[in-house]
Design a protein around this motif. Structure first.
Motif, PDB file in Angstrom:
ATOM      1  N   HIS A   3     -32.269 -25.282 -11.509  1.00 56.53           N
ATOM      2  CA  HIS A   3     -33.513 -25.834 -11.011  1.00 56.53           C
ATOM      3  C   HIS A   3     -33.504 -27.351 -11.127  1.00 56.53           C
ATOM      4  O   HIS A   3     -33.036 -27.911 -12.117  1.00 56.53           O
ATOM      5  CB  HIS A   3     -34.713 -25.300 -11.809  1.00 56.53           C
ATOM      6  CG  HIS A   3     -34.964 -23.836 -11.645  1.00 56.53           C
ATOM      7  ND1 HIS A   3     -35.353 -23.276 -10.450  1.00 56.53           N
ATOM      8  CD2 HIS A   3     -34.891 -22.809 -12.531  1.00 56.53           C
ATOM      9  CE1 HIS A   3     -35.511 -21.968 -10.609  1.00 56.53           C
ATOM     10  NE2 HIS A   3     -35.240 -21.663 -11.864  1.00 56.53           N
ATOM     11  N   LYS A   4     -34.055 -28.022 -10.122  1.00 53.61           N
ATOM     12  CA  LYS A   4     -34.331 -29.446 -10.262  1.00 53.61           C
ATOM     13  C   LYS A   4     -35.523 -29.618 -11.192  1.00 53.61           C
ATOM     14  O   LYS A   4     -36.414 -28.764 -11.247  1.00 53.61           O
ATOM     15  CB  LYS A   4     -34.658 -30.068  -8.903  1.00 53.61           C
ATOM     16  CG  LYS A   4     -33.458 -30.581  -8.123  1.00 53.61           C
ATOM     17  CD  LYS A   4     -33.926 -31.379  -6.916  1.00 53.61           C
ATOM     18  CE  LYS A   4     -32.751 -32.010  -6.187  1.00 53.61           C
ATOM     19  NZ  LYS A   4     -33.217 -32.838  -5.037  1.00 53.61           N
ATOM     20  N   THR A   5     -35.561 -30.749 -11.887  1.00 53.41           N
ATOM     21  CA  THR A   5     -36.661 -31.035 -12.804  1.00 53.41           C
ATOM     22  C   THR A   5     -37.396 -32.285 -12.351  1.00 53.41           C
ATOM     23  O   THR A   5     -36.766 -33.301 -12.033  1.00 53.41           O
ATOM     24  CB  THR A   5     -36.140 -31.239 -14.234  1.00 53.41           C
ATOM     25  OG1 THR A   5     -35.501 -30.045 -14.671  1.00 53.41           O
ATOM     26  CG2 THR A   5     -37.270 -31.581 -15.189  1.00 53.41           C
ATOM     27  N   ALA A   6     -38.714 -32.192 -12.316  1.00 53.09           N
ATOM     28  CA  ALA A   6     -39.543 -33.322 -11.908  1.00 53.09           C
ATOM     29  C   ALA A   6     -40.558 -33.635 -12.998  1.00 53.09           C
ATOM     30  O   ALA A   6     -41.079 -32.730 -13.659  1.00 53.09           O
ATOM     31  CB  ALA A   6     -40.270 -33.020 -10.600  1.00 53.09           C
ATOM     32  N   LEU A   7     -40.834 -34.922 -13.171  1.00 47.09           N
ATOM     33  CA  LEU A   7     -41.901 -35.380 -14.058  1.00 47.09           C
ATOM     34  C   LEU A   7     -42.974 -36.027 -13.200  1.00 47.09           C
ATOM     35  O   LEU A   7     -42.678 -36.928 -12.408  1.00 47.09           O
ATOM     36  CB  LEU A   7     -41.364 -36.392 -15.069  1.00 47.09           C
ATOM     37  CG  LEU A   7     -42.401 -37.105 -15.951  1.00 47.09           C
ATOM     38  CD1 LEU A   7     -43.155 -36.099 -16.832  1.00 47.09           C
ATOM     39  CD2 LEU A   7     -41.735 -38.182 -16.802  1.00 47.09           C
ATOM     40  N   ILE A   8     -44.213 -35.559 -13.339  1.00 47.95           N
ATOM     41  CA  ILE A   8     -45.338 -36.083 -12.567  1.00 47.95           C
ATOM     42  C   ILE A   8     -46.330 -36.712 -13.523  1.00 47.95           C
ATOM     43  O   ILE A   8     -46.891 -36.032 -14.388  1.00 47.95           O
ATOM     44  CB  ILE A   8     -46.055 -34.981 -11.760  1.00 47.95           C
ATOM     45  CG1 ILE A   8     -45.089 -34.237 -10.843  1.00 47.95           C
ATOM     46  CG2 ILE A   8     -47.211 -35.566 -10.965  1.00 47.95           C
ATOM     47  CD1 ILE A   8     -45.713 -33.017 -10.172  1.00 47.95           C
ATOM     48  N   THR A   9     -46.560 -38.012 -13.407  1.00 48.07           N
ATOM     49  CA  THR A   9     -47.657 -38.619 -14.157  1.00 48.07           C
ATOM     50  C   THR A   9     -48.918 -38.479 -13.314  1.00 48.07           C
ATOM     51  O   THR A   9     -48.867 -38.539 -12.092  1.00 48.07           O
ATOM     52  CB  THR A   9     -47.387 -40.103 -14.455  1.00 48.07           C
ATOM     53  OG1 THR A   9     -47.484 -40.870 -13.232  1.00 48.07           O
ATOM     54  CG2 THR A   9     -46.009 -40.305 -15.076  1.00 48.07           C
ATOM     55  N   GLY A  10     -50.050 -38.272 -13.979  1.00 50.98           N
ATOM     56  CA  GLY A  10     -51.279 -38.039 -13.224  1.00 50.98           C
ATOM     57  C   GLY A  10     -51.311 -36.671 -12.588  1.00 50.98           C
ATOM     58  O   GLY A  10     -51.902 -36.480 -11.520  1.00 50.98           O
ATOM     59  N   ILE A  11     -50.727 -35.685 -13.249  1.00 47.67           N
ATOM     60  CA  ILE A  11     -50.614 -34.336 -12.661  1.00 47.67           C
ATOM     61  C   ILE A  11     -51.970 -33.659 -12.509  1.00 47.67           C
ATOM     62  O   ILE A  11     -52.133 -32.757 -11.684  1.00 47.67           O
ATOM     63  CB  ILE A  11     -49.671 -33.456 -13.507  1.00 47.67           C
ATOM     64  CG1 ILE A  11     -49.290 -32.173 -12.732  1.00 47.67           C
ATOM     65  CG2 ILE A  11     -50.288 -33.134 -14.869  1.00 47.67           C
ATOM     66  CD1 ILE A  11     -48.204 -31.357 -13.407  1.00 47.67           C
ATOM     67  N   THR A  12     -52.975 -34.087 -13.276  1.00 46.54           N
ATOM     68  CA  THR A  12     -54.286 -33.429 -13.192  1.00 46.54           C
ATOM     69  C   THR A  12     -55.152 -33.975 -12.067  1.00 46.54           C
ATOM     70  O   THR A  12     -56.255 -33.486 -11.842  1.00 46.54           O
ATOM     71  CB  THR A  12     -55.052 -33.578 -14.521  1.00 46.54           C
ATOM     72  OG1 THR A  12     -55.215 -34.967 -14.819  1.00 46.54           O
ATOM     73  CG2 THR A  12     -54.301 -32.896 -15.653  1.00 46.54           C
ATOM     74  N   GLY A  13     -54.679 -34.992 -11.353  1.00 45.44           N
ATOM     75  CA  GLY A  13     -55.445 -35.541 -10.239  1.00 45.44           C
ATOM     76  C   GLY A  13     -55.253 -34.749  -8.963  1.00 45.44           C
ATOM     77  O   GLY A  13     -54.506 -33.766  -8.910  1.00 45.44           O
ATOM     78  N   GLN A  14     -55.929 -35.192  -7.909  1.00 45.05           N
ATOM     79  CA  GLN A  14     -55.823 -34.521  -6.613  1.00 45.05           C
ATOM     80  C   GLN A  14     -54.367 -34.414  -6.167  1.00 45.05           C
ATOM     81  O   GLN A  14     -53.847 -33.318  -5.920  1.00 45.05           O
ATOM     82  CB  GLN A  14     -56.622 -35.277  -5.548  1.00 45.05           C
ATOM     83  CG  GLN A  14     -56.363 -34.768  -4.131  1.00 45.05           C
ATOM     84  CD  GLN A  14     -56.965 -35.635  -3.035  1.00 45.05           C
ATOM     85  OE1 GLN A  14     -57.966 -35.285  -2.463  1.00 45.05           O
ATOM     86  NE2 GLN A  14     -56.354 -36.788  -2.750  1.00 45.05           N
TER      87      GLN A  14
END
Length: 339
Positions: A3-14
Motif C-alpha cells: 500500500h502507498k502511505t499518505a499523510l494528510i494535515t487538516g484531515i478533519t476539514g472539508q
C-alpha cells in the motif's frame, strides 16, 4: 504490504475528509494530523473511522500542530509517507482580517515547518501544498498559473508566502513539491461560517420556519465555485504526475454572490429579497471583485476537469441542508425530555 502511505494535515476539514475517502478507496494507508481539542472535531471523518487495533485498519489519526517541527519529524519517521498533503491552516478569508497573525503563522509559516521537517528527516516523498485563488488580486481574467499575484486579504498573503516557499524547496532541494491553486470549492461538508454554507443553511432554516432573515455583506463579487470532492482528485493527480508542477483547479465559470443566493432561495421555493438583509459587519476592508480560473493546464496534463456546475452545486447543498434541518427536528422530537 504494497500500500502507498499518505499523510494528510487538516484531515478533519472539508477537503481533508474527501481526500481521505479518495485515498482509502485507492488502497492507501492514510495518516491524518489533527489539532488537539477539548471537544471532538472529527465529525466529517467519523464514517471513515476504523479500530486501530484491527490489523486491516488503514486510517490512523495523530494529534499534532504545524508549529512543532520536532514532533513533525518524529511523526514522519514513524509514518514514512509516500505522499504528504498539507491542507492545514486557518482557511477563512473573512476571519483572517480579525486574526491576521494566527493566519500568517498557520497558513504561511506552517508549511515551511512541514517542508523543513520533511527535508531534515530525509523522507523521500511527494508534497502537496494547498494554495488558493485568494493569492490573485485585480488581474486579467481568467486567472491561470502565470497570472500576477496580488492578495487582498491576510489569508491570501499567507497562502502566497507558502506558495513561494514550496517553489523554493522544489527548486533549491530538488523536492517533488507542488501547489494546487484551487478556486472556491464547496460541499455540504463546508463549515457553517463560510459564505456558501451560510447561505444554504439559512435557506433550509427559513423554509422550515426556524429563521426569518439571512444577513450578508457585499453581493457583487464574482467567484468560480466548484464541487470539493472533484478537487481533491485533482490534488491526487498532481502528485502522480511525472514532473512537479503547479496547477490551477477551477470550473472556468463565474457567478456573483447574488447569483448564488438567488439560486439557493429559488431552489427552495423562496423569494430571496424577502429574507436577505445587508449587514456592514460582513463587508471586508479589501475584496477581490472577480475571480475565475483557467483550468486548461490541468485538463491537458492531468486529465482533470470539473464536472459539477455551480447550479448543480447550489441544489445539492440546499437539499443536504434541508435534510439536515429535518433530521434535527426529528432528533428533538425523539429525544426524551425530563419531566
Amino acid at each position: 504490504m504494497g500500500h502507498k502511505t499518505a499523510l494528510i494535515t487538516g484531515i478533519t476539514g472539508q477537503d481533508g475528509s474527501y481526500l481521505a475517502e479518495l485515498l482509502l478507496a485507492k488502497g492507501y494507508v492514510v495518516h491524518g494530523l489533527r489539532r488537539r481539542s477539548s471537544t471532538f472535531n472529527s465529525s466529517r471523518i467519523e464514517h471513515l473511522y476504523q479500530d486501530p487495533h484491527d490489523p486491516d485498519t488503514r486510517m490512523f489519526l495523530h494529534y499534532g500542530d504545524l508549529s512543532d517541527g520536532a514532533a513533525l519529524i518524529r511523526l514522519l519517521h514513524r509514518v514514512q509517507p509516500d505522499e504528504v498533503y498539507n491542507l492545514a491552516g486557518q482557511s477563512h478569508v473573512g476571519a483572517s482580517f480579525e486574526e491576521p497573525e494566527h493566519t500568517a503563522i498557520t497558513s504561511g509559516v506552517g508549511p515551511i515547518t512541514l517542508l523543513e521537517a520533511i527535508r531534515t528527516a530525509g523522507i523521500e516523498c511527494r508534497f502537496y501544498q494547498a494554495s488558493s485563488s485568494a493569492m490573485y488580486g485585480p488581474a486579467t481574467e481568467p486567472q491561470h498559473e502565470d497570472s500576477p499575484f496580488r492578495p487582498r486579504s491576510p489569508y491570501g498573503a499567507a497562502k502566497l508566502h507558502a506558495y513561494w516557499t514550496t517553489v523554493n524547496y522544489r527548486e533549491g532541494y530538488g523536492m517533488f513539491a507542488v501547489s494546487g491553486i484551487l478556486f472556491n470549492h464547496e460541499s455540504p461538508r463546508r463549515g457553517e461560517t463560510f459564505l456558501t454554507r451560510k447561505v444554504t443553511r439559512a435557506v433550509a432554516r427559513i423554509q422550515a420556519g426556524l429563521e426569518d432573515f439571512l444577513y450578508l455583506g457585499n453581493l457583487d463579487p464574482t467567484r468560480d465555485w466548484g464541487y470539493a470532492p472533484e478537487y481533491v482528485e485533482g490534488m491526487w493527480r498532481m502528485l502522480q504526475a511525472d514532473e512537479p508542477e503547479d496547477y490551477v483547479l477551477a470550473t472556468g465559470t463565474t457567478y456573483s454572490v447574488r447569483d448564488f443566493v438567488v439560486a439557493a432561495f429559488e431552489h427552495a421555493g423562496l423569494d430571496w429579497e424577502k429574507h436577505v438583509r445587508r449587514d456592514e459587519r460582513y463587508v471586508r476592508p479589501t475584496e477581490t471583485a472577480a475571480l475565475v480560473g483557467d483550468p486548461s493546464k490541468a485538463e491537458e496534463r492531468l486529465g482533470w476537469k470539473a464536472r459539477t456546475t455551480t447550479e448543480q452545486l447550489v441544489r445539492l447543498m440546499v437539499d443536504a441542508d434541508i435534510e439536515a434541518v429535518a433530521n434535527e427536528g426529528r432528533h428533538w422530537i425523539d429525544t426524551p425530555r425530563p419531566l
